[in-house]
Design an enzyme around this catalytic site. Structure first.
Site, mmCIF file in Angstrom:
data_model
loop_
_atom_site.group_PDB
_atom_site.id
_atom_site.type_symbol
_atom_site.label_atom_id
_atom_site.label_comp_id
_atom_site.label_asym_id
_atom_site.label_seq_id
_atom_site.Cartn_x
_atom_site.Cartn_y
_atom_site.Cartn_z
ATOM 1 N N CYS A 111 73.356 8.882 -20.662
ATOM 2 C CA CYS A 111 74.419 8.233 -21.441
ATOM 3 C C CYS A 111 75.101 7.096 -20.675
ATOM 4 O O CYS A 111 75.781 6.270 -21.279
ATOM 5 C CB CYS A 111 75.464 9.253 -21.875
ATOM 6 S SG CYS A 111 74.782 10.522 -22.939
ATOM 7 N N HIS A 281 82.464 5.535 -22.763
ATOM 8 C CA HIS A 281 81.384 6.245 -23.455
ATOM 9 C C HIS A 281 82.018 7.113 -24.538
ATOM 10 O O HIS A 281 82.990 7.832 -24.288
ATOM 11 C CB HIS A 281 80.612 7.093 -22.440
ATOM 12 C CG HIS A 281 79.594 7.991 -23.059
ATOM 13 N ND1 HIS A 281 78.805 7.594 -24.119
ATOM 14 C CD2 HIS A 281 79.220 9.276 -22.768
ATOM 15 C CE1 HIS A 281 78.001 8.585 -24.451
ATOM 16 N NE2 HIS A 281 78.242 9.621 -23.656
ATOM 17 N N ASN A 311 78.380 10.741 -30.614
ATOM 18 C CA ASN A 311 77.906 10.301 -29.305
ATOM 19 C C ASN A 311 76.476 9.753 -29.443
ATOM 20 O O ASN A 311 75.544 10.512 -29.711
ATOM 21 C CB ASN A 311 77.931 11.509 -28.351
ATOM 22 C CG ASN A 311 77.427 11.188 -26.966
ATOM 23 O OD1 ASN A 311 76.861 10.131 -26.729
ATOM 24 N ND2 ASN A 311 77.636 12.105 -26.043
HETATM 25 O O1 UT7 Z 1 77.141 12.184 -23.244
HETATM 26 C C1 UT7 Z 1 77.624 13.295 -22.552
HETATM 27 C C2 UT7 Z 1 77.405 14.477 -23.417
HETATM 28 N N1 UT7 Z 1 78.264 15.556 -23.467
HETATM 29 C C3 UT7 Z 1 79.620 15.625 -23.460
HETATM 30 O O2 UT7 Z 1 80.345 14.725 -23.208
HETATM 31 C C4 UT7 Z 1 80.186 16.970 -23.799
HETATM 32 C C5 UT7 Z 1 81.428 17.324 -23.012
HETATM 33 N N2 UT7 Z 1 81.973 18.571 -23.518
HETATM 34 C C6 UT7 Z 1 82.648 18.668 -24.681
HETATM 35 O O3 UT7 Z 1 82.834 17.673 -25.350
HETATM 36 C C7 UT7 Z 1 83.174 20.018 -25.107
HETATM 37 O O4 UT7 Z 1 82.991 20.943 -24.058
HETATM 38 C C8 UT7 Z 1 82.512 20.551 -26.411
HETATM 39 C C9 UT7 Z 1 82.936 19.719 -27.590
HETATM 40 C C10 UT7 Z 1 80.986 20.505 -26.287
HETATM 41 C C11 UT7 Z 1 82.921 21.985 -26.666
HETATM 42 O O5 UT7 Z 1 84.335 22.054 -26.757
HETATM 43 P P1 UT7 Z 1 85.142 23.190 -25.965
HETATM 44 O O6 UT7 Z 1 86.542 23.034 -26.315
HETATM 45 O O7 UT7 Z 1 84.745 23.076 -24.518
HETATM 46 O O8 UT7 Z 1 84.579 24.501 -26.632
HETATM 47 P P2 UT7 Z 1 83.846 25.742 -25.946
HETATM 48 O O9 UT7 Z 1 82.441 25.393 -25.573
HETATM 49 O O10 UT7 Z 1 84.736 26.309 -24.880
HETATM 50 O O11 UT7 Z 1 83.793 26.750 -27.155
HETATM 51 C C12 UT7 Z 1 84.988 27.295 -27.745
HETATM 52 C C13 UT7 Z 1 84.591 28.104 -28.966
HETATM 53 C C14 UT7 Z 1 83.484 29.109 -28.696
HETATM 54 O O12 UT7 Z 1 83.750 30.262 -29.453
HETATM 55 P P3 UT7 Z 1 84.442 31.538 -28.752
HETATM 56 O O13 UT7 Z 1 83.511 31.937 -27.646
HETATM 57 O O14 UT7 Z 1 85.771 31.063 -28.232
HETATM 58 O O15 UT7 Z 1 84.537 32.518 -29.864
HETATM 59 C C15 UT7 Z 1 82.267 28.429 -29.271
HETATM 60 O O16 UT7 Z 1 81.277 29.338 -29.687
HETATM 61 O O17 UT7 Z 1 84.130 27.247 -29.993
HETATM 62 C C16 UT7 Z 1 82.867 27.728 -30.465
HETATM 63 N N3 UT7 Z 1 82.098 26.574 -30.918
HETATM 64 C C17 UT7 Z 1 82.131 26.137 -32.184
HETATM 65 N N4 UT7 Z 1 82.790 26.573 -33.257
HETATM 66 C C18 UT7 Z 1 82.618 25.890 -34.391
HETATM 67 C C19 UT7 Z 1 81.289 25.768 -30.173
HETATM 68 N N5 UT7 Z 1 80.797 24.814 -30.961
HETATM 69 C C20 UT7 Z 1 81.293 25.015 -32.204
HETATM 70 C C21 UT7 Z 1 81.152 24.340 -33.426
HETATM 71 N N6 UT7 Z 1 81.837 24.811 -34.495
HETATM 72 N N7 UT7 Z 1 80.387 23.239 -33.577
#
Ligand code: UT7
Length: 354
Positions: A111, A281, A311
């Site tokens: 990226c 980005h 993204n």
């Molecule tokens: O180009 C570079 C590429 N990548 C990035 O820049 C990604 C960087 N990271 C992020 O943007 C964030 O970490 C994410 C958006 C990917 C995830 O957000 P988060 O606030 O870190 O969520 P999390 O992974 O801690 O998940 C929290 C909860 C989980 O459920 P539980 O375990 O708390 O019950 C996940 O299963 O949210 C759940 N979850 C979702 N729920 C609904 C994860 N994805 C989803 C979804 N819809 N799409």
């Protein structure tokens, strides 16, 4: 001497997929995606590919720069989702565009590819006497490599392309400084394996595991055609899909964005506060606001298109830069900071005077 941005363009696939449509594919909701990422929709390439999108973005950039494709000396394409392993994505765009005098190659820095490609193009324009005009294009079809069953990643990405024309200039306009950095991704926080559909028909000890005679015998025993039996024997069917530890990438991004911008500004002899606009980005609205806070800059100074595009990997900074120019958010003489991060782990920033 500098390398001035004289043209810009971008392209999106015609299909727009909003969060509600996505919630019919995986267990998610508009509320979750919008709140955690700032993304409301993304475009998905169904009839397009990286070549069509990249060519369209380049053609637009050439039009703005009032240049013909034949006047381009260098074409760098940054991508992780090229249409082919051979030839390069840049070669495919060069041919479609008619940039028949351009030296071209691909650059993969995930990226962060945009800032790596701009830095490379700038360096070549400064050091190669026969190179005066460059096209830098990011073209991505991330929808081909995301896991459409993994709600934590598939909601984040979109497809698109962005391009700029860089021209060697004798004034103080253009790229002032570049800062690039790599860190080992020891925990595999962001990875997508390569698409190799065949295994070589040899094992390490020199034994041939599947000879033609064996395959023919198997075909007869199983009652399948020889062609199918050969394909079964040699095709691995490995699915190359993005795997990501989101929280780790988040931490990396919020650490390196301020650091890289500060480093590039320091090299350019300006302060971060002097930046009129930052093009980050477009990975997550929360990453961007966190970086703005750490740098003590108002969020409004960070140009964002993530709501509409998601993204788009290495295309995202180029697409946002084109959008900022098109919207009149960048005026001649203003200072602009571009900053990216991605798998690798890669990070980088470019400071330029518009
Ligand atoms: O180009 C570079 C590429 N990548 C990035 O820049 C990604 C960087 N990271 C992020 O943007 C964030 O970490 C994410 C958006 C990917 C995830 O957000 P988060 O606030 O870190 O969520 P999390 O992974 O801690 O998940 C929290 C909860 C989980 O459920 P539980 O375990 O708390 O019950 C996940 O299963 O949210 C759940 N979850 C979702 N729920 C609904 C994860 N994805 C989803 C979804 N819809 N799409």
């Amino acid at each position: 001497m500098g390398s001035a941005v004289t043209g810009w363009g971008s392209a999106l696939p015609s299909l727009r997929v909003d969060n509600n449509a996505l919630s019919q594919v995986v267990d998610t909701s508009h509320e979750w995606i919008a709140k955690r990422t700032g993304i409301h929709s993304r475009h998905i390439a169904v009839d397009e590919d990286a070549t069509t999108l990249g060519t369209q973005a380049c053609a637009q950039a050439l039009e703005v720069a009032e240049l013909g494709a034949g006047q381009i000396d260098l074409l760098i394409c940054t991508t992780s989702t090229a249409d082919a392993l051979l030839p390069s994505q840049a070669a495919l765009i060069r041919a479609r565009l008619g940039a028949s005098n351009a030296v071209c190659f691909d650059l993969n820095a995930a990226c962060a590819g945009c800032v790596y490609a701009l830095s490379t193009a700038h360096s070549l324009l400064q050091t190669m006497p026969n190179m005066k005009r460059a096209l830098v294009v990011g073209a991505e079809c991330m929808s081909r490599i995301v896991d459409w069953t993994d709600r934590a990643t598939c909601v984040l990405f979109g497809d698109g392309a962005g391009a700029v024309v860089l021209e060697r200039s004798d004034n103080d306009r253009g790229v002032l400084a570049c800062a690039l950095r790599n860190e080992d991704d020891v925990d595999d926080v962001l990875r997508c394996d390569q698409i190799y559909s065949c295994d070589p028909p040899f094992s390490a000890d020199g034994v041939i595991p599947c000879t033609q005679e064996q395959i023919a015998a198997n075909a007869e025993a199983e009652g399948v055609g020889l062609e199918q039996a050969l394909a079964n024997a040699h095709c691995t069917g490995k699915a190359p899909l993005v795997r990501m530890k989101g929280r780790d990438v988040f931490k990396f991004a919020t650490r390196v964005i301020p650091q890289m911008l500060q480093e590039a500004c320091h090299q350019a002899g300006v302060s971060v506060e002097e930046l009129d606009l930052v093009i980050p980005h477009q990975a997550n609205e929360r990453i961007i606001s966190n970086a703005a806070k750490k740098l003590g800059l108002p969020l409004e100074r960070f140009h964002r298109i993530i709501q509409e595009t998601g993204n788009t990997s290495s295309a995202s900074v180029l697409m946002a830069l084109a959008h900022a120019y098109q919207q009149g958010c960048i005026q001649p003489g203003q200072l602009v900071g571009l900053v990216g991060f991605g798998a690798g782990l890669t990070a980088g920033a470019v400071v330029l005077r518009a």
